[in-house]
Design a protein around this motif. Structure first.
Motif, mmCIF file in Angstrom:
data_model
loop_
_atom_site.group_PDB
_atom_site.id
_atom_site.type_symbol
_atom_site.label_atom_id
_atom_site.label_comp_id
_atom_site.label_asym_id
_atom_site.label_seq_id
_atom_site.Cartn_x
_atom_site.Cartn_y
_atom_site.Cartn_z
ATOM 1 N N MET A 1 -0.661 5.479 4.140
ATOM 2 C CA MET A 1 -0.914 4.186 3.519
ATOM 3 C C MET A 1 -2.372 4.119 3.078
ATOM 4 O O MET A 1 -3.279 4.366 3.867
ATOM 5 C CB MET A 1 -0.611 3.070 4.523
ATOM 6 N N LEU A 2 -2.557 3.783 1.829
ATOM 7 C CA LEU A 2 -3.900 3.590 1.284
ATOM 8 C C LEU A 2 -3.923 2.201 0.664
ATOM 9 O O LEU A 2 -3.333 1.974 -0.392
ATOM 10 C CB LEU A 2 -4.207 4.668 0.237
ATOM 11 N N GLY A 3 -4.539 1.261 1.364
ATOM 12 C CA GLY A 3 -4.581 -0.113 0.885
ATOM 13 C C GLY A 3 -5.840 -0.397 0.103
ATOM 14 O O GLY A 3 -6.785 0.388 0.099
ATOM 15 N N GLY A 4 -5.843 -1.536 -0.555
ATOM 16 C CA GLY A 4 -7.021 -1.952 -1.297
ATOM 17 C C GLY A 4 -6.675 -3.078 -2.250
ATOM 18 O O GLY A 4 -5.504 -3.412 -2.432
ATOM 19 N N THR A 5 -7.696 -3.658 -2.836
ATOM 20 C CA THR A 5 -7.402 -4.681 -3.836
ATOM 21 C C THR A 5 -6.974 -4.029 -5.151
ATOM 22 O O THR A 5 -6.227 -4.615 -5.921
ATOM 23 C CB THR A 5 -8.628 -5.577 -4.084
ATOM 24 N N PHE A 6 -7.460 -2.798 -5.403
ATOM 25 C CA PHE A 6 -7.167 -2.120 -6.677
ATOM 26 C C PHE A 6 -7.427 -3.098 -7.832
ATOM 27 O O PHE A 6 -6.532 -3.412 -8.624
ATOM 28 C CB PHE A 6 -5.744 -1.555 -6.691
ATOM 29 N N ASP A 7 -8.667 -3.535 -7.906
ATOM 30 C CA ASP A 7 -9.059 -4.649 -8.781
ATOM 31 C C ASP A 7 -10.165 -4.247 -9.763
ATOM 32 O O ASP A 7 -11.268 -4.765 -9.664
ATOM 33 C CB ASP A 7 -9.516 -5.813 -7.880
ATOM 34 N N PRO A 8 -9.872 -3.353 -10.738
ATOM 35 C CA PRO A 8 -8.612 -2.674 -11.026
ATOM 36 C C PRO A 8 -8.580 -1.270 -10.405
ATOM 37 O O PRO A 8 -9.605 -0.751 -9.975
ATOM 38 C CB PRO A 8 -8.653 -2.558 -12.556
ATOM 39 N N VAL A 9 -7.382 -0.670 -10.398
ATOM 40 C CA VAL A 9 -7.260 0.715 -9.957
ATOM 41 C C VAL A 9 -8.084 1.611 -10.874
ATOM 42 O O VAL A 9 -8.152 1.381 -12.083
ATOM 43 C CB VAL A 9 -5.778 1.155 -9.942
ATOM 44 N N HIS A 10 -8.770 2.596 -10.297
ATOM 45 C CA HIS A 10 -9.578 3.520 -11.103
ATOM 46 C C HIS A 10 -9.336 4.949 -10.628
ATOM 47 O O HIS A 10 -8.584 5.188 -9.676
ATOM 48 C CB HIS A 10 -11.062 3.135 -11.079
ATOM 49 N N LEU A 11 -9.967 5.898 -11.315
ATOM 50 C CA LEU A 11 -9.701 7.312 -11.021
ATOM 51 C C LEU A 11 -10.154 7.711 -9.618
ATOM 52 O O LEU A 11 -9.592 8.625 -9.031
ATOM 53 C CB LEU A 11 -10.370 8.201 -12.078
#
Length: 209
Positions: free
Chosen positions: A1-11
């Motif tokens: 599991m790799l959580g995060g806001t991904f705000d935004p997702v980047h490389l």
């Protein structure tokens, strides 16, 4: 599991997920966007948009999964609840790993039910190139006796250990900087997957402030 806001997702997010899967020989990596991160500010765009961008970013990458379970749950996005959900699905013998960056790791003792995290999963800290800080005392106490040196040691039991992992690429891309550049109308080329960049620019997401 790799959580995060991904705000935004980047490389940086995506490359870390690929390298994490390779380094630990994981079946898959669930990338889990947080709906309401308890220890961070409100994300800049809607959960649905962040999930859609994550799916675009992952594309057909083997072993990476955009997992919407935190967006489908009411209330704050507690990692312990997410791990409990995964544990129920995968069973008591599955080896679960929760990966997080060094900045989040330093605050782990402040998380909701931190001891429960280790009851449910192993914790893997992805070292970042720009982080070299001593550990706060509550974190030292939480980690006592848990740290192992090799990924193989994680796989001998379902949960309970800590591994610090250096990934090959160590991409120091910041979502904060990506948002700043988008707001200012500056180029984000080569910071994001091309499909994510195209979608952001066409919809004007993050364009203002």
């Amino acid at each position: 599991m790799l959580g995060g806001t991904f705000d935004p997702v980047h490389l940086g997010h995506l490359r870390s997920a690929v390298e994490l899967r390779e380094a630990l020989a994981l079946d898959r990596v669930h990338m889990v966007p947080a709906a309401m991160p308890p220890l961070r500010g409100e994300p800049r765009v809607s959960p649905a948009d962040r999930l859609a961008l994550l799916r675009l970013g992952i594309g057909d990458t083997p072993g990476l999964v955009a997992d919407p379970r935190e967006l489908e749950r009411d209330g704050p996005s507690y990692s312990a609840d997410t791990l409990a959900s995964l544990r129920r699905e995968l069973g008591p013998e599955a080896r679960l790993v929760m990966a997080l960056g060094h900045d989040a790791f330093l605050r782990l003792a402040d998380w909701h039910e931190p001891e429960r995290l280790f009851e449910l999963a192993h914790v893997v800290v992805i070292d970042r190139p720009d982080h070299r800080a001593s550990l706060p005392q509550p974190l030292v106490a939480l980690l006592a006796g848990r740290e192992v040196e090799e990924g193989e040691a994680l796989m001998t039991r379902p949960a309970g250990r800590l591994l610090r992992l250096k990934l090959p690429s160590r991409m120091a891309i910041s979502a904060t900087e990506v948002r700043r550049r988008l707001a200012a109308g500056l180029s984000v080329r080569y910071l994001l997957p091309e499909a994510v960049e195209t979608q952001l620019l066409s919809r004007g997401l993050y364009r203002h402030g």
